[in-house]
Design a protein around this motif. Structure first.
Motif, PDB file in Angstrom:
ATOM      1  N   VAL A   1       0.797  -1.287  -0.110  1.00 29.96           N
ATOM      2  CA  VAL A   1      -0.054   0.102   0.009  1.00 29.96           C
ATOM      3  C   VAL A   1       0.913   1.144  -0.061  1.00 29.96           C
ATOM      4  O   VAL A   1       1.811   1.626   0.858  1.00 29.96           O
ATOM      5  CB  VAL A   1      -0.886  -0.012   1.162  1.00 29.96           C
TER       6      VAL A   1
ATOM      7  N   ALA B   1       0.620   5.621   1.384  1.00 28.57           N
ATOM      8  CA  ALA B   1      -0.655   5.000   1.159  1.00 28.57           C
ATOM      9  C   ALA B   1      -1.613   6.019   1.355  1.00 28.57           C
ATOM     10  O   ALA B   1      -1.814   6.890   2.462  1.00 28.57           O
ATOM     11  CB  ALA B   1      -0.842   4.132   2.323  1.00 28.57           C
ATOM     12  N   ARG B   2      -2.854   6.299   0.579  1.00 27.54           N
ATOM     13  CA  ARG B   2      -3.903   7.164   0.692  1.00 27.54           C
ATOM     14  C   ARG B   2      -5.351   6.530   0.562  1.00 27.54           C
ATOM     15  O   ARG B   2      -5.414   5.583  -0.291  1.00 27.54           O
ATOM     16  CB  ARG B   2      -3.437   8.495  -0.315  1.00 27.54           C
TER      17      ARG B   2
ATOM     18  N   ALA C   1      -7.443   2.261   2.511  1.00 26.26           N
ATOM     19  CA  ALA C   1      -5.773   1.896   2.425  1.00 26.26           C
ATOM     20  C   ALA C   1      -5.444   0.878   3.698  1.00 26.26           C
ATOM     21  O   ALA C   1      -4.336   0.216   3.475  1.00 26.26           O
ATOM     22  CB  ALA C   1      -5.210   3.094   2.351  1.00 26.26           C
ATOM     23  N   ALA C   2      -5.818   1.039   4.729  1.00 23.95           N
ATOM     24  CA  ALA C   2      -5.671   0.242   6.084  1.00 23.95           C
ATOM     25  C   ALA C   2      -6.708  -0.862   6.128  1.00 23.95           C
ATOM     26  O   ALA C   2      -6.323  -1.573   7.101  1.00 23.95           O
ATOM     27  CB  ALA C   2      -5.497   1.213   7.057  1.00 23.95           C
ATOM     28  N   ASP C   3      -7.463  -1.090   5.264  1.00 22.66           N
ATOM     29  CA  ASP C   3      -8.456  -2.317   5.195  1.00 22.66           C
ATOM     30  C   ASP C   3      -7.728  -3.572   4.671  1.00 22.66           C
ATOM     31  O   ASP C   3      -7.646  -3.662   3.374  1.00 22.66           O
ATOM     32  CB  ASP C   3      -9.517  -1.693   4.612  1.00 22.66           C
ATOM     33  N   PRO C   4      -7.469  -4.432   5.502  1.00 25.02           N
ATOM     34  CA  PRO C   4      -6.809  -5.899   5.038  1.00 25.02           C
ATOM     35  C   PRO C   4      -7.706  -6.469   4.130  1.00 25.02           C
ATOM     36  O   PRO C   4      -7.189  -7.041   3.003  1.00 25.02           O
ATOM     37  CB  PRO C   4      -6.664  -6.446   6.326  1.00 25.02           C
TER      38      PRO C   4
ATOM     39  N   THR D   1      -7.686  -4.578   0.502  1.00 30.60           N
ATOM     40  CA  THR D   1      -6.327  -4.734   0.130  1.00 30.60           C
ATOM     41  C   THR D   1      -6.277  -6.012  -0.562  1.00 30.60           C
ATOM     42  O   THR D   1      -5.625  -6.189  -1.784  1.00 30.60           O
ATOM     43  CB  THR D   1      -5.151  -4.235   0.708  1.00 30.60           C
TER      44      THR D   1
END
Length: 395
Positions: A36, A50-51, A55-58, A61
């Motif tokens: 990311v 990462a934006r 972006a932090a959702d596994p 992604t």
């Protein structure tokens, strides 16, 4: 636009790093999601962090990774997942959207993939091949489409982005507001880049041309315009016509494994330095004289030229592309007839010989326009030390 050539130091270092790590196109399911963000730094600045809200959702992604792993280029190459990255992943008006800088080994160095969310999964909805001979992540403005219009994803180097009207665009989390870009018209956009290690004085005007939302993938719609000449050269021209298989930018198919591959970006697709040189007013037997220009541009395969006729009334027409030669020869389709346009650098020691029976509409130093012969004919340019021939006409 700050770019790194494929043959440059950073490009070589990246290739070496991938070789040493044993990376290559994987034929198995990826063990881990795509990176990311992108591994691209300018001194201490992370150029593509990462934006996006997802972006932090596994799960998101992982879904993007699966879709990218299943995607293939027009020549069936797959994405090198370990050296690619999700540049943006979040919600826009149209729903979940992901933008991926995809490293595709083989004939294409770098692609911009746009993905849309469909329930728990994503699918690739747009893929464009970056036309500058460098890596996508060394660029600073990346175009993509949404139902509301064109948007641009900007790198962390961009302080301000001006739209086609010269006014600053609103940028949120790296993504601009929808921009009114014509479907088949070229418009300028300009970025101001901040001071970084590679740009110790910044860059007040990083000029680009957007060729329009109607330019279909895999053709990359942004062209570098550092000189500012490209926007005026393309003003009033239909870029969808220029991009077609019979137009200047799209007329020379890319050859892959000694075969023409019409699904790939044409060899004649522009990357930068678009310019127009006036050839003068020409009277082609119509009521009003038209203006003839020679269009030139740079690609990864060198310099290409074409001619454009801008009539006093009606629509401009353009020839197919021709490589740079001492005697340039173009077939120019005009209403009711095809013309042959010959262009050369004239001096006291150059002379153009027309074939017998050629009907010249214009014949002056450096320029000749004749009706296209019904059969193949030879046109000869004689210089002080050499002769050059071009065959035109017929089938």
């Amino acid at each position: 636009m700050v770019s790194v050539r494929r043959g440059g130091v950073l490009g070589a270092a990246l290739a070496l790093a991938l070789f040493v790590s044993g990376c290559g196109p994987s034929t198995t399911e990826p063990a881990a999601p795509l990176r990311v963000g992108a591994d691209s730094r300018d001194g201490s600045l992370e150029v593509w962090p990462a934006r996006g809200a997802l972006a932090a959702d596994p799960q998101a992604t992982a879904a993007v990774t699966r879709a990218v792993a299943d995607w293939r280029s027009p020549v069936d190459d797959r994405v090198h997942l370990s050296s690619s990255g999700i540049l943006w992943l979040g919600q826009l008006d149209s729903g979940p959207v992901a933008l991926v800088a995809a490293d595709v080994p083989g004939d294409s160095a770098s692609w911009l993939l746009q993905l849309s969310g469909r329930g728990a999964e994503f699918e690739v909805t747009s893929a464009v091949d970056y036309s500058d001979p460098g890596y996508l992540i060394y660029s600073d403005v990346l175009p993509f489409n949404v139902p509301q219009g064109r948007r641009y994803l900007t790198s962390a180097r961009v302080e301000r982005l001006l739209g086609p009207d010269g006014k600053p665009l609103t940028v949120t989390d790296g993504v601009t507001e929808p921009v009114n870009v014509p479907r088949c018209g070229a418009v300028p956009i300009t970025a101001r880049l901040r001071t970084t290690e590679s740009l110790p004085q910044g860059k007040a005007n990083d000029r680009l041309i957007d060729l329009g939302t109607g330019v279909a993938g895999p053709r990359y719609p942004l062209v570098v315009d550092d000189s500012g000449s490209g926007a005026s050269a393309l003003d009033g021209l239909d870029t969808c016509v220029l991009a077609a298989a019979t137009g200047p930018f799209g007329s020379v198919p890319r050859r892959i494994h000694d075969r023409e591959h019409l699904g790939s970006v044409p060899t004649s697709w522009p990357a930068d330095r678009v310019a127009a040189r006036p050839l003068g007013q020409v009277d082609l037997g119509t009521e009003k004289a038209g203006r003839l220009e020679q269009l030139s541009w740079h690609t990864d395969a060198g310099v290409w030229n074409a001619v454009v006729l801008r009539p006093a009334e009606g629509t401009a027409v353009a020839s197919e592309a021709d490589r740079v030669n001492p005697l340039q020869a173009y077939e120019l389709p005009t209403p009711g007839r095809n013309l042959v346009v010959l262009v050369w650098r004239a001096n006291s020691e150059t002379n153009l010989t027309l074939p017998p029976g050629a009907k010249a509409l214009v014949n002056r130093p450096g320029l000749a326009v004749v009706e296209e012969p019904a059969v193949r004919q030879t046109f000869t340019l004689t210089t002080a030390d050499k002769s050059y021939q071009r065959q035109m006409g017929g089938q």
